[in-house]
Motif scaffolding. Structure first.
Motif, PDB file in Angstrom:
ATOM      1  N   TRP A  20      68.565  15.118  37.257  1.00  0.00           N
ATOM      2  CA  TRP A  20      68.673  16.118  38.324  1.00  0.00           C
ATOM      3  C   TRP A  20      67.571  17.147  38.207  1.00  0.00           C
ATOM      4  O   TRP A  20      67.207  17.549  37.119  1.00  0.00           O
ATOM      5  CB  TRP A  20      70.011  16.834  38.245  1.00  0.00           C
ATOM      6  N   TYR A  21      67.060  17.582  39.357  1.00  0.00           N
ATOM      7  CA  TYR A  21      66.166  18.732  39.396  1.00  0.00           C
ATOM      8  C   TYR A  21      67.029  19.969  39.595  1.00  0.00           C
ATOM      9  O   TYR A  21      68.055  19.907  40.275  1.00  0.00           O
ATOM     10  CB  TYR A  21      65.177  18.606  40.558  1.00  0.00           C
ATOM     11  N   GLY A  22      66.611  21.081  39.016  1.00  0.00           N
ATOM     12  CA  GLY A  22      67.408  22.303  39.045  1.00  0.00           C
ATOM     13  C   GLY A  22      67.885  22.722  40.425  1.00  0.00           C
ATOM     14  O   GLY A  22      69.074  22.960  40.636  1.00  0.00           O
ATOM     15  N   PHE A  23      66.967  22.773  41.390  1.00  0.00           N
ATOM     16  CA  PHE A  23      67.349  23.299  42.702  1.00  0.00           C
ATOM     17  C   PHE A  23      68.291  22.360  43.436  1.00  0.00           C
ATOM     18  O   PHE A  23      69.199  22.794  44.134  1.00  0.00           O
ATOM     19  CB  PHE A  23      66.097  23.601  43.545  1.00  0.00           C
ATOM     20  N   ASP A  24      68.075  21.029  43.280  1.00  0.00           N
ATOM     21  CA  ASP A  24      68.986  20.054  43.906  1.00  0.00           C
ATOM     22  C   ASP A  24      70.374  20.199  43.306  1.00  0.00           C
ATOM     23  O   ASP A  24      71.385  20.119  43.999  1.00  0.00           O
ATOM     24  CB  ASP A  24      68.480  18.625  43.676  1.00  0.00           C
ATOM     25  N   TRP A  48      72.702  18.643  24.548  1.00  0.00           N
ATOM     26  CA  TRP A  48      73.475  17.835  25.497  1.00  0.00           C
ATOM     27  C   TRP A  48      72.593  17.326  26.629  1.00  0.00           C
ATOM     28  O   TRP A  48      72.815  16.266  27.170  1.00  0.00           O
ATOM     29  CB  TRP A  48      74.612  18.670  26.126  1.00  0.00           C
ATOM     30  N   LEU A  49      71.587  18.099  26.979  1.00  0.00           N
ATOM     31  CA  LEU A  49      70.647  17.695  28.026  1.00  0.00           C
ATOM     32  C   LEU A  49      69.260  17.585  27.426  1.00  0.00           C
ATOM     33  O   LEU A  49      68.959  18.246  26.438  1.00  0.00           O
ATOM     34  CB  LEU A  49      70.599  18.738  29.144  1.00  0.00           C
ATOM     35  N   GLU A  50      68.448  16.723  28.038  1.00  0.00           N
ATOM     36  CA  GLU A  50      67.030  16.802  27.708  1.00  0.00           C
ATOM     37  C   GLU A  50      66.267  16.836  29.017  1.00  0.00           C
ATOM     38  O   GLU A  50      66.789  16.419  30.057  1.00  0.00           O
ATOM     39  CB  GLU A  50      66.600  15.636  26.813  1.00  0.00           C
ATOM     40  N   SER A  51      65.047  17.361  28.954  1.00  0.00           N
ATOM     41  CA  SER A  51      64.302  17.481  30.201  1.00  0.00           C
ATOM     42  C   SER A  51      62.936  16.855  30.042  1.00  0.00           C
ATOM     43  O   SER A  51      62.395  16.770  28.940  1.00  0.00           O
ATOM     44  CB  SER A  51      64.168  18.947  30.590  1.00  0.00           C
ATOM     45  N   ARG A  52      62.421  16.362  31.149  1.00  0.00           N
ATOM     46  CA  ARG A  52      61.041  15.866  31.150  1.00  0.00           C
ATOM     47  C   ARG A  52      60.442  16.159  32.509  1.00  0.00           C
ATOM     48  O   ARG A  52      61.162  16.371  33.481  1.00  0.00           O
ATOM     49  CB  ARG A  52      61.012  14.376  30.825  1.00  0.00           C
ATOM     50  N   LEU A  53      59.120  16.181  32.548  1.00  0.00           N
ATOM     51  CA  LEU A  53      58.453  16.454  33.821  1.00  0.00           C
ATOM     52  C   LEU A  53      58.427  15.177  34.643  1.00  0.00           C
ATOM     53  O   LEU A  53      58.284  14.081  34.108  1.00  0.00           O
ATOM     54  CB  LEU A  53      57.038  16.967  33.562  1.00  0.00           C
ATOM     55  N   GLU A  54      58.601  15.310  35.948  1.00  0.00           N
ATOM     56  CA  GLU A  54      58.637  14.132  36.818  1.00  0.00           C
ATOM     57  C   GLU A  54      57.296  13.407  36.778  1.00  0.00           C
ATOM     58  O   GLU A  54      56.248  14.009  36.518  1.00  0.00           O
ATOM     59  CB  GLU A  54      59.018  14.512  38.243  1.00  0.00           C
ATOM     60  N   ARG A  63      51.720  19.956  44.495  1.00  0.00           N
ATOM     61  CA  ARG A  63      52.525  20.993  43.817  1.00  0.00           C
ATOM     62  C   ARG A  63      52.648  20.593  42.351  1.00  0.00           C
ATOM     63  O   ARG A  63      52.421  19.424  42.005  1.00  0.00           O
ATOM     64  CB  ARG A  63      53.913  21.098  44.437  1.00  0.00           C
ATOM     65  N   PRO A  64      52.992  21.548  41.458  1.00  0.00           N
ATOM     66  CA  PRO A  64      53.179  21.196  40.051  1.00  0.00           C
ATOM     67  C   PRO A  64      54.324  20.187  39.907  1.00  0.00           C
ATOM     68  O   PRO A  64      55.140  20.045  40.817  1.00  0.00           O
ATOM     69  CB  PRO A  64      53.544  22.513  39.378  1.00  0.00           C
ATOM     70  N   ARG A  65      54.390  19.514  38.749  1.00  0.00           N
ATOM     71  CA  ARG A  65      55.467  18.543  38.532  1.00  0.00           C
ATOM     72  C   ARG A  65      56.779  19.253  38.256  1.00  0.00           C
ATOM     73  O   ARG A  65      56.823  20.240  37.526  1.00  0.00           O
ATOM     74  CB  ARG A  65      55.090  17.635  37.367  1.00  0.00           C
ATOM     75  N   ARG A  66      57.872  18.741  38.838  1.00  0.00           N
ATOM     76  CA  ARG A  66      59.187  19.355  38.626  1.00  0.00           C
ATOM     77  C   ARG A  66      59.777  18.905  37.289  1.00  0.00           C
ATOM     78  O   ARG A  66      59.381  17.871  36.749  1.00  0.00           O
ATOM     79  CB  ARG A  66      60.133  18.942  39.756  1.00  0.00           C
TER      80      ARG A  66
ATOM     81  N   ASP B  61      57.667  25.330  36.535  1.00  0.00           N
ATOM     82  CA  ASP B  61      58.867  24.583  36.938  1.00  0.00           C
ATOM     83  C   ASP B  61      59.414  25.064  38.270  1.00  0.00           C
ATOM     84  O   ASP B  61      59.683  24.281  39.175  1.00  0.00           O
ATOM     85  CB  ASP B  61      59.983  24.761  35.893  1.00  0.00           C
ATOM     86  N   TRP B  62      59.576  26.377  38.357  1.00  0.00           N
ATOM     87  CA  TRP B  62      60.218  26.935  39.556  1.00  0.00           C
ATOM     88  C   TRP B  62      59.317  26.857  40.776  1.00  0.00           C
ATOM     89  O   TRP B  62      59.796  26.646  41.889  1.00  0.00           O
ATOM     90  CB  TRP B  62      60.666  28.381  39.283  1.00  0.00           C
ATOM     91  N   SER B  63      58.005  27.035  40.577  1.00  0.00           N
ATOM     92  CA  SER B  63      57.077  26.899  41.707  1.00  0.00           C
ATOM     93  C   SER B  63      57.141  25.483  42.262  1.00  0.00           C
ATOM     94  O   SER B  63      57.117  25.276  43.474  1.00  0.00           O
ATOM     95  CB  SER B  63      55.644  27.212  41.283  1.00  0.00           C
ATOM     96  N   ALA B  64      57.224  24.508  41.353  1.00  0.00           N
ATOM     97  CA  ALA B  64      57.308  23.113  41.784  1.00  0.00           C
ATOM     98  C   ALA B  64      58.587  22.879  42.568  1.00  0.00           C
ATOM     99  O   ALA B  64      58.581  22.223  43.618  1.00  0.00           O
ATOM    100  CB  ALA B  64      57.265  22.195  40.567  1.00  0.00           C
ATOM    101  N   GLU B  65      59.698  23.417  42.073  1.00  0.00           N
ATOM    102  CA  GLU B  65      60.982  23.236  42.757  1.00  0.00           C
ATOM    103  C   GLU B  65      60.943  23.872  44.146  1.00  0.00           C
ATOM    104  O   GLU B  65      61.383  23.277  45.122  1.00  0.00           O
ATOM    105  CB  GLU B  65      62.105  23.894  41.941  1.00  0.00           C
TER     106      GLU B  65
END
Lengths: 105, 278
Positions: A20-24, A48-54, A63-66, B61-65
């Motif tokens: 999941w992406y944060g905003f979604d 419990w969670l891990e994150s990686r760039l899309e 745009r930057p990677r989410r 991160d937030w700019s991308a979102e």
């Protein structure tokens, strides 16, 4: 564990493969972004969670990677355990609500 | 005459209408561009509330979102606004020490500091004159302390001693300033420029902070230090560093505007009775 954290975990458990992406996630759960990010950061710190760039080219999408969050193996086990515990506390096995729905089915 | 007046009115009306329409279409472009930039601006502002080491990562991160929401500008603004409002919570999660309150506290800090500086204006001038006259040297002295995010800043005080290095002694004015804690007044300037708040844990010297261990470093990463703190008012006698740390941590976890106001009030009464330590 707060109801909001449980809500987040439940959504992650629905499909273990996709992240999941944060905003979604905030859109899907109705949890405001300012409340959601502290939860995500705490869960990631706890392992419990891990994150990686899309996996896209920032130049191509403009745009930057989410950052995508996924449950870890340990996180999935712990989340299931927490959710069952809370569901059991909410609706005990002998509760009339559960027996009635069983009858209806 | 009536006809001319009527024509004049119609002409004026038309010109007015043309001007309003022109202005509307002109500003519409402005408003649209502004609406597009607002979420990005809010996200940057939210990232600026985080510890320096994490700032760039979260801004990316937030700019991308937010860029993914460009087709829904209203949702994007709402999401960015909530992020900005919740930034203290995000900061707390990163630092591992949750702390409550943000904008209201800062507004209160700036308000109270300005009020005090204005009210103490004549007294400040008087003290400055007395220090200058009593001995040679500067009116203010700076002392390096650890602030929020572990960033060092210069804490301001009125000079109370004469001489330099190990060979110093209190001046006559200085002894009076120390006893009444009036030497702390210049710290209202530290409050105005954002290094400190009115209420908060007292800023420690770098070497003392080091010896307090991880609890102190975590706490002082999360909150602004203050002019007066819970530890200075709630503990009697000579508290150990450990006791001070416990009171400060408890404060950071449970602070509210009401407790801040109560602490300011108690500081004032204590200062009038000259019975507290700062």
């Amino acid at each position: 564990m707060t109801a909001q954290t449980l809500k987040v975990l439940a959504l992650f458990l629905e499909d273990l493969q996709t992240g999941w992406y944060g905003f979604d996630l905030s859109d899907q759960t109705g949890i405001k972004t300012g409340t959601l990010y502290p939860i995500l950061i705490r869960l990631e710190k706890a392992g419990w969670l891990e994150s990686r760039l899309e996996n896209v080219d920032p130049k191509a999408v403009g745009r930057p990677r989410r950052r995508m969050y996924v449950l870890t193996g340990e996180g999935a086990r712990a989340a299931r355990r927490e959710l069952t515990r809370h569901l059991e506390a909410l609706v005990p096995a002998s509760h009339p609500l559960t027996s009635r729905t069983e009858r209806l089915a | 005459m009536n006809l001319a007046f009527g024509f004049g009115l119609v002409a004026l009306g038309l010109v007015g209408l043309a001007m309003v329409t022109a202005l509307q279409s002109l500003l519409a472009d402005e408003a649209r561009a502004w609406l597009r930039r607002l979420p990005i601006w809010l996200v940057r502002s939210a990232a600026r509330q985080l510890p320096p080491a994490e700032r760039a990562d979260y801004e990316r991160d937030w700019s991308a979102e937010i860029a993914g929401w460009s087709d829904r500008p209203v949702s994007a603004i709402v999401k960015a606004m909530h992020l900005r409002w919740g930034a203290t919570g995000v900061r707390g999660s990163i630092c591992g020490c949750s702390v409550r309150g943000g904008r209201l506290k800062r507004a209160l800090d700036v308000g109270v500091a300005s009020l005090f500086l204005i009210a103490f204006g004549p007294l400040i001038i008087g003290i400055a004159w007395a220090i200058r006259r009593g001995s040679s040297g500067s009116v203010l002295v700076r002392s390096v302390r650890v602030g929020r995010d572990g960033e060092e800043f210069r804490l301001l005080k009125f000079r109370t001693v004469d001489g330099d290095g190990d060979r110093f002694r209190f001046t006559r004015v200085g002894r009076m300033l120390r006893r009444t804690h009036l030497d702390e007044i210049p710290q209202f300037i530290n409050v105005l420029n954002g290094d400190m708040g009115i209420v908060g844990p007292r800023p420690l010297m770098p070497d003392i902070q080091e010896s307090c261990g991880s609890e102190a470093i975590k706490l002082r990463c999360a909150v602004r230090p203050g002019l007066t703190g819970p530890a200075q008012l709630t503990i009697d006698g000579a508290p150990s560093l450990e006791e001070i740390m416990r009171a400060d941590t408890e404060y950071a976890r449970s602070r509210s505007t009401a407790t801040d106001l109560a602490l300011i009030g108690r500081t004032l009464t204590a200062a009038l009775r000259r019975s507290h330590r700062v």
